[in-house]
Motif scaffolding. Structure first.
Motif, mmCIF file in Angstrom:
data_model
loop_
_atom_site.group_PDB
_atom_site.id
_atom_site.type_symbol
_atom_site.label_atom_id
_atom_site.label_comp_id
_atom_site.label_asym_id
_atom_site.label_seq_id
_atom_site.Cartn_x
_atom_site.Cartn_y
_atom_site.Cartn_z
ATOM 1 N N LEU A 1 0.968 -1.272 -0.105
ATOM 2 C CA LEU A 1 0.229 0.142 0.098
ATOM 3 C C LEU A 1 0.833 1.153 0.124
ATOM 4 O O LEU A 1 2.051 1.429 0.754
ATOM 5 C CB LEU A 1 -0.847 -0.146 1.238
ATOM 6 C CG LEU A 1 -2.304 -0.925 1.382
ATOM 7 C CD1 LEU A 1 -3.023 -0.340 2.685
ATOM 8 C CD2 LEU A 1 -3.071 -0.342 -0.098
ATOM 9 N N HIS A 2 0.195 2.167 -0.978
ATOM 10 C CA HIS A 2 1.259 3.444 -0.942
ATOM 11 C C HIS A 2 0.353 4.515 -1.772
ATOM 12 O O HIS A 2 -0.727 4.294 -2.157
ATOM 13 C CB HIS A 2 2.455 3.221 -1.725
ATOM 14 C CG HIS A 2 2.241 2.904 -3.363
ATOM 15 N ND1 HIS A 2 1.734 1.722 -3.817
ATOM 16 C CD2 HIS A 2 2.044 3.761 -4.466
ATOM 17 C CE1 HIS A 2 1.671 1.778 -5.027
ATOM 18 N NE2 HIS A 2 1.674 3.147 -5.491
ATOM 19 N N GLN A 3 0.869 5.773 -1.367
ATOM 20 C CA GLN A 3 0.104 6.840 -2.048
ATOM 21 C C GLN A 3 1.285 7.336 -3.215
ATOM 22 O O GLN A 3 2.619 7.245 -3.154
ATOM 23 C CB GLN A 3 -0.035 7.916 -1.248
ATOM 24 C CG GLN A 3 -0.838 7.919 -0.148
ATOM 25 C CD GLN A 3 -0.809 8.961 0.863
ATOM 26 O OE1 GLN A 3 0.215 9.211 1.427
ATOM 27 N NE2 GLN A 3 -2.074 9.693 1.269
ATOM 28 N N ASP A 4 0.689 7.894 -4.276
ATOM 29 C CA ASP A 4 1.444 8.522 -5.397
ATOM 30 C C ASP A 4 1.267 9.938 -5.043
ATOM 31 O O ASP A 4 0.440 10.599 -5.446
ATOM 32 C CB ASP A 4 0.904 7.998 -6.721
ATOM 33 C CG ASP A 4 1.251 6.755 -7.081
ATOM 34 O OD1 ASP A 4 1.216 5.732 -6.274
ATOM 35 O OD2 ASP A 4 1.399 6.470 -8.233
ATOM 36 N N ARG A 5 2.535 10.478 -4.265
ATOM 37 C CA ARG A 5 2.506 11.701 -4.206
ATOM 38 C C ARG A 5 3.937 12.442 -4.290
ATOM 39 O O ARG A 5 4.412 13.545 -3.632
ATOM 40 C CB ARG A 5 2.098 12.128 -2.701
ATOM 41 C CG ARG A 5 2.934 11.281 -1.728
ATOM 42 C CD ARG A 5 2.624 11.430 -0.133
ATOM 43 N NE ARG A 5 3.814 10.924 0.552
ATOM 44 C CZ ARG A 5 3.682 10.628 1.888
ATOM 45 N NH1 ARG A 5 2.471 10.904 2.468
ATOM 46 N NH2 ARG A 5 4.870 10.157 2.416
ATOM 47 N N PHE B 1 -4.823 5.400 -0.844
ATOM 48 C CA PHE B 1 -3.719 4.540 -0.480
ATOM 49 C C PHE B 1 -4.160 3.392 -1.483
ATOM 50 O O PHE B 1 -5.321 3.204 -1.674
ATOM 51 C CB PHE B 1 -3.574 4.048 0.758
ATOM 52 C CG PHE B 1 -2.712 4.941 1.652
ATOM 53 C CD1 PHE B 1 -1.410 4.489 1.743
ATOM 54 C CD2 PHE B 1 -3.319 6.052 2.245
ATOM 55 C CE1 PHE B 1 -0.533 5.296 2.395
ATOM 56 C CE2 PHE B 1 -2.517 6.597 3.267
ATOM 57 C CZ PHE B 1 -1.163 6.433 3.245
ATOM 58 N N HIS B 2 -3.056 2.739 -2.209
ATOM 59 C CA HIS B 2 -3.445 1.695 -3.013
ATOM 60 C C HIS B 2 -2.269 0.496 -3.240
ATOM 61 O O HIS B 2 -1.262 0.975 -2.879
ATOM 62 C CB HIS B 2 -3.817 2.183 -4.551
ATOM 63 C CG HIS B 2 -2.552 2.932 -5.234
ATOM 64 N ND1 HIS B 2 -2.530 4.123 -4.639
ATOM 65 C CD2 HIS B 2 -1.806 2.565 -6.022
ATOM 66 C CE1 HIS B 2 -1.374 4.728 -5.385
ATOM 67 N NE2 HIS B 2 -0.787 3.761 -6.144
ATOM 68 N N GLY B 3 -2.455 -0.529 -3.686
ATOM 69 C CA GLY B 3 -1.477 -1.466 -3.836
ATOM 70 C C GLY B 3 -1.725 -2.549 -4.737
ATOM 71 O O GLY B 3 -3.039 -2.542 -5.357
HETATM 72 FE FE FE Z 1 0.722 3.801 -7.336
#
Ligand code: FE
Ligand code: MD6
Length: 218
Positions: A135-139, A191-193
């Motif tokens: 899980l991560h954010q693209d920021r 958040f996504h993964g």
């Molecule tokens: Fe991503």
């Protein structure tokens, strides 16, 4: 007894849009008509900027193999996550963005309500069975008004789609060959993964899933 053609050919559903959450849309099958051109372009990019396993700032080797094309490429190492204009392996500029990537990304973004998308970076992700993306954010992009366009090719995956806090519950969304996700607006920092990839054999990619994420970094 009647024979239902569509039961036997579910993969031939016509392309259609599926809202995920406000700001995020799955365009089912949107890339399918361009699969050959896209996969040929992936091979050309990887011939110039080879697949590699980046190291997270915390010292972990990522199980997803990555490369980039376009004016900027996303990299990770002991000093952090960032976009770089040159490939740290060899120092040459990243391969140019293939015209097929750009055209598809612009069309998908417009279809999902983000007209005028002009990505300057594409991160390519390669998954083998067992590979996952936590899980991560693209920021790391400066302009968070632009959406991200994500193209899935090859083996299907389960996309984990959460909320704005890491602990928020996740939806599980199956992404198949040719599906395109566009997300921006209120979903941009969700958040996504990707759950561990199940084994399989895809007619075009074999035991691989390829994902392209197109971004506007600045
Ligand atoms: Fe991503
Ligand atoms: C993947 N995708 O589908 C990983 N990030 O392999 C992502 O991390 C992603 O699909 C931002 C926006 C869309 C994505």
């Amino acid at each position: 007894m009647t024979f239902d053609l569509f039961d036997s050919l579910p993969q031939l559903d016509p392309p259609h849009a599926e809202p995920l959450v406000p700001g995020a849309t799955v365009l089912r099958g949107f890339a399918r008509a361009h699969e050959q051109a896209l996969l040929a372009a992936v091979r050309e990019v990887a011939a110039r900027a080879p697949w590699r396993h980046l190291i997270t700032p915390g010292g972990q080797r990522m199980s997803v193999a990555m490369t980039n094309c376009g004016r900027f490429g996303w990299v990770s190492d002991a000093s952090g996550y960032r976009y770089e204009p040159a490939d740290p392996l060899g120092g040459a500029p990243w391969p140019p963005m293939p015209a097929s990537f750009l055209a598809l990304a612009r069309a998908a973004a417009a279809e999902a309500g983000f007209a005028g998308f002009s990505p300057d970076a594409c991160l390519l992700n390669r998954y083998l069975p067992g590979t996952r993306l936590s899980l991560h954010q693209d920021r790391d992009e400066l302009d968070l008004r632009a959406p991200i366009v994500s193209v899935s090719l090859g083996l299907p995956a389960v996309f984990l789609f959460g909320g704005l806090r890491r602990a928020d519950p996740c939806q599980r969304v199956r992404l198949a060959h040719g599906d395109v996700v566009v997300w921006g607006g209120p979903a941009r920092l969700a958040f996504h993964g990707i759950a561990p990839l199940a084994d399989g054999d895809h007619p075009l990619t074999g035991r691989e899933r390829i994902n392209l994420t197109l971004r506007k970094t600045r």
